[in-house]
Design a protein around this motif. Structure first.
Motif, PDB file in Angstrom:
ATOM      1  N   TYR A  57      -6.898  18.479   9.644  1.00  0.00           N
ATOM      2  CA  TYR A  57      -7.703  17.419  10.251  1.00  0.00           C
ATOM      3  C   TYR A  57      -7.884  16.265   9.252  1.00  0.00           C
ATOM      4  O   TYR A  57      -7.694  15.102   9.597  1.00  0.00           O
ATOM      5  CB  TYR A  57      -9.059  17.976  10.703  1.00  0.00           C
ATOM      6  CG  TYR A  57      -9.989  16.913  11.213  1.00  0.00           C
ATOM      7  CD1 TYR A  57      -9.776  16.294  12.442  1.00  0.00           C
ATOM      8  CD2 TYR A  57     -11.087  16.506  10.457  1.00  0.00           C
ATOM      9  CE1 TYR A  57     -10.619  15.295  12.900  1.00  0.00           C
ATOM     10  CE2 TYR A  57     -11.941  15.521  10.911  1.00  0.00           C
ATOM     11  CZ  TYR A  57     -11.703  14.917  12.129  1.00  0.00           C
ATOM     12  OH  TYR A  57     -12.533  13.919  12.571  1.00  0.00           O
ATOM     13  N   HIS A  58      -8.232  16.598   8.014  1.00  0.00           N
ATOM     14  CA  HIS A  58      -8.405  15.583   6.968  1.00  0.00           C
ATOM     15  C   HIS A  58      -7.132  14.762   6.769  1.00  0.00           C
ATOM     16  O   HIS A  58      -7.153  13.540   6.728  1.00  0.00           O
ATOM     17  CB  HIS A  58      -8.806  16.256   5.650  1.00  0.00           C
ATOM     18  CG  HIS A  58      -8.712  15.350   4.459  1.00  0.00           C
ATOM     19  ND1 HIS A  58      -7.540  15.192   3.740  1.00  0.00           N
ATOM     20  CD2 HIS A  58      -9.626  14.538   3.884  1.00  0.00           C
ATOM     21  CE1 HIS A  58      -7.751  14.326   2.755  1.00  0.00           C
ATOM     22  NE2 HIS A  58      -9.014  13.913   2.815  1.00  0.00           N
ATOM     23  N   ASP A  59      -6.005  15.446   6.649  1.00  0.00           N
ATOM     24  CA  ASP A  59      -4.744  14.781   6.316  1.00  0.00           C
ATOM     25  C   ASP A  59      -4.169  13.959   7.468  1.00  0.00           C
ATOM     26  O   ASP A  59      -3.486  12.960   7.225  1.00  0.00           O
ATOM     27  CB  ASP A  59      -3.690  15.814   5.901  1.00  0.00           C
ATOM     28  CG  ASP A  59      -4.034  16.516   4.588  1.00  0.00           C
ATOM     29  OD1 ASP A  59      -4.998  16.116   3.907  1.00  0.00           O
ATOM     30  OD2 ASP A  59      -3.329  17.491   4.261  1.00  0.00           O
ATOM     31  N   TRP A  66     -14.016  17.911   0.597  1.00  0.00           N
ATOM     32  CA  TRP A  66     -14.770  18.530   1.699  1.00  0.00           C
ATOM     33  C   TRP A  66     -13.971  19.482   2.587  1.00  0.00           C
ATOM     34  O   TRP A  66     -14.557  20.404   3.137  1.00  0.00           O
ATOM     35  CB  TRP A  66     -15.512  17.482   2.539  1.00  0.00           C
ATOM     36  CG  TRP A  66     -14.655  16.516   3.296  1.00  0.00           C
ATOM     37  CD1 TRP A  66     -14.353  15.235   2.942  1.00  0.00           C
ATOM     38  CD2 TRP A  66     -14.007  16.732   4.554  1.00  0.00           C
ATOM     39  NE1 TRP A  66     -13.551  14.651   3.891  1.00  0.00           N
ATOM     40  CE2 TRP A  66     -13.327  15.541   4.884  1.00  0.00           C
ATOM     41  CE3 TRP A  66     -13.925  17.819   5.430  1.00  0.00           C
ATOM     42  CZ2 TRP A  66     -12.571  15.408   6.054  1.00  0.00           C
ATOM     43  CZ3 TRP A  66     -13.179  17.684   6.597  1.00  0.00           C
ATOM     44  CH2 TRP A  66     -12.520  16.489   6.901  1.00  0.00           C
ATOM     45  N   PRO A  67     -12.630  19.341   2.741  1.00  0.00           N
ATOM     46  CA  PRO A  67     -11.941  20.317   3.595  1.00  0.00           C
ATOM     47  C   PRO A  67     -11.899  21.725   2.998  1.00  0.00           C
ATOM     48  O   PRO A  67     -11.666  22.696   3.721  1.00  0.00           O
ATOM     49  CB  PRO A  67     -10.526  19.753   3.731  1.00  0.00           C
ATOM     50  CG  PRO A  67     -10.662  18.302   3.419  1.00  0.00           C
ATOM     51  CD  PRO A  67     -11.748  18.229   2.386  1.00  0.00           C
ATOM     52  N   ASP A  88     -16.897  12.519  -2.856  1.00  0.00           N
ATOM     53  CA  ASP A  88     -17.218  12.811  -1.455  1.00  0.00           C
ATOM     54  C   ASP A  88     -18.694  12.582  -1.162  1.00  0.00           C
ATOM     55  O   ASP A  88     -19.064  12.086  -0.099  1.00  0.00           O
ATOM     56  CB  ASP A  88     -16.894  14.274  -1.108  1.00  0.00           C
ATOM     57  CG  ASP A  88     -15.418  14.580  -1.057  1.00  0.00           C
ATOM     58  OD1 ASP A  88     -14.601  13.648  -1.031  1.00  0.00           O
ATOM     59  OD2 ASP A  88     -15.078  15.776  -1.034  1.00  0.00           O
ATOM     60  N   GLN A  90      -8.121  21.039   6.413  1.00  0.00           N
ATOM     61  CA  GLN A  90      -7.165  20.254   5.634  1.00  0.00           C
ATOM     62  C   GLN A  90      -6.247  19.454   6.558  1.00  0.00           C
ATOM     63  O   GLN A  90      -5.976  18.277   6.307  1.00  0.00           O
ATOM     64  CB  GLN A  90      -6.339  21.163   4.716  1.00  0.00           C
ATOM     65  CG  GLN A  90      -7.132  21.725   3.566  1.00  0.00           C
ATOM     66  CD  GLN A  90      -6.359  22.792   2.790  1.00  0.00           C
ATOM     67  OE1 GLN A  90      -5.227  23.152   3.116  1.00  0.00           O
ATOM     68  NE2 GLN A  90      -6.996  23.319   1.757  1.00  0.00           N
ATOM     69  N   HIS A 109     -12.429   8.302   2.894  1.00  0.00           N
ATOM     70  CA  HIS A 109     -11.683   9.074   1.907  1.00  0.00           C
ATOM     71  C   HIS A 109     -12.061   8.549   0.527  1.00  0.00           C
ATOM     72  O   HIS A 109     -12.260   7.338   0.354  1.00  0.00           O
ATOM     73  CB  HIS A 109     -10.167   8.888   2.092  1.00  0.00           C
ATOM     74  CG  HIS A 109      -9.619   9.556   3.301  1.00  0.00           C
ATOM     75  ND1 HIS A 109      -9.402  10.914   3.369  1.00  0.00           N
ATOM     76  CD2 HIS A 109      -9.232   9.054   4.505  1.00  0.00           C
ATOM     77  CE1 HIS A 109      -8.901  11.221   4.556  1.00  0.00           C
ATOM     78  NE2 HIS A 109      -8.798  10.114   5.271  1.00  0.00           N
ATOM     79  N   TRP A 162      -8.667  12.385  10.213  1.00  0.00           N
ATOM     80  CA  TRP A 162      -9.928  11.849   9.721  1.00  0.00           C
ATOM     81  C   TRP A 162      -9.739  10.454   9.140  1.00  0.00           C
ATOM     82  O   TRP A 162      -8.877  10.236   8.287  1.00  0.00           O
ATOM     83  CB  TRP A 162     -10.516  12.797   8.673  1.00  0.00           C
ATOM     84  CG  TRP A 162     -11.948  12.538   8.337  1.00  0.00           C
ATOM     85  CD1 TRP A 162     -13.009  12.622   9.172  1.00  0.00           C
ATOM     86  CD2 TRP A 162     -12.474  12.174   7.060  1.00  0.00           C
ATOM     87  NE1 TRP A 162     -14.178  12.336   8.503  1.00  0.00           N
ATOM     88  CE2 TRP A 162     -13.871  12.056   7.195  1.00  0.00           C
ATOM     89  CE3 TRP A 162     -11.891  11.932   5.820  1.00  0.00           C
ATOM     90  CZ2 TRP A 162     -14.707  11.707   6.129  1.00  0.00           C
ATOM     91  CZ3 TRP A 162     -12.720  11.590   4.771  1.00  0.00           C
ATOM     92  CH2 TRP A 162     -14.106  11.476   4.920  1.00  0.00           C
ATOM     93  N   CYS A 209      -9.874  14.314  -1.177  1.00  0.00           N
ATOM     94  CA  CYS A 209     -11.243  14.649  -0.820  1.00  0.00           C
ATOM     95  C   CYS A 209     -11.418  16.161  -0.932  1.00  0.00           C
ATOM     96  O   CYS A 209     -10.505  16.927  -0.610  1.00  0.00           O
ATOM     97  CB  CYS A 209     -11.545  14.207   0.608  1.00  0.00           C
ATOM     98  SG  CYS A 209     -11.341  12.427   0.902  1.00  0.00           S
ATOM     99  N   CYS A 226      -7.903   9.666  -3.050  1.00  0.00           N
ATOM    100  CA  CYS A 226      -7.264  10.526  -2.049  1.00  0.00           C
ATOM    101  C   CYS A 226      -5.983   9.870  -1.525  1.00  0.00           C
ATOM    102  O   CYS A 226      -5.984   8.675  -1.209  1.00  0.00           O
ATOM    103  CB  CYS A 226      -8.228  10.783  -0.889  1.00  0.00           C
ATOM    104  SG  CYS A 226      -7.547  11.886   0.373  1.00  0.00           S
TER     105      CYS A 226
END
Length: 189
Positions: free
Chosen positions: A16-18, A6-7, A132, A14, A175, A21, A4, A179
């Motif tokens: 938080y995403h990995d 957006w991070p 995204d 990043q 995601h 999220w 993704c 991703c």
């Protein structure tokens, strides 16, 4: 695999995403934390809110629901003055208000998690976006949950906030399909 976008280049975004999220959570304290942070984000960037997360944890005793439900107006004002949190008093008071409502829901449903996850039959909605930008800001489900929470006197629970909240606690997996964090790719990374 393309992740993704957006991070961006922000390390905190990043991470938080990995790690968080769209990862399903049934822990009431974490769910309360995400509801609080998503509400705090209204009108602001998620990066700003995440940068203040540790202060929120200190201020609200690691999002202890019982503790937060008993905060006095004076204690909330002290949090506003002494901690590096979003200073909006209505947002800060919503933490106490929402904690009180969660306690009521727990009496009725056993947990806040049970109440929320029932909307998706206790299984995350897994989307297959290619970009995204395909993920919506809100949907019919976030509108329904928002209405139901508002009827129960929750604050800062509009449909856009609730959709982000659903992503935050993993009720939806948004995601992009390529991703490595997408549900279908978890076992192959």
């Amino acid at each position: 695999m393309d992740a993704c976008l957006w991070p961006g280049k922000s390390l905190i975004m990043q991470q938080y995403h990995d790690n968080e999220w769209c990862v399903p959570s049934h822990d009431d304290s974490y769910i309360f934390e995400m509801l609080t942070l998503e509400g705090a984000q209204a009108g602001l960037s998620w990066n700003i809110v995440l940068s203040k997360r540790e202060e929120y944890k200190k201020a609200f005793h690691n999002f202890d629901i019982t503790y937060c439900s008993k905060l006095s107006d004076g204690e909330i004002e002290n949090i506003r003055e002494e901690f590096n949190v979003i200073k909006n008093l209505l947002k800060l008071k919503s933490v106490r208000n929402n904690a009180m409502e969660i306690i009521k829901i727990r009496l009725e449903f056993g947990s806040f998690s049970n109440f929320l996850w029932n909307y998706v039959d206790f299984k995350p909605v897994i989307n297959n976006w290619k970009l995204d930008s395909e993920a919506p800001a809100k949907n019919d489900l976030s509108e329904k949950i928002s209405r139901d929470l508002k009827k129960r006197n929750f604050k800062f629970v509009g449909p856009v906030i609730i959709y982000s909240f659903m992503q935050a606690i993993g009720m939806v997996d948004d995601h992009i399909i390529t991703c490595p964090c997408h549900s279908k790719n978890i076992n192959v990374r």
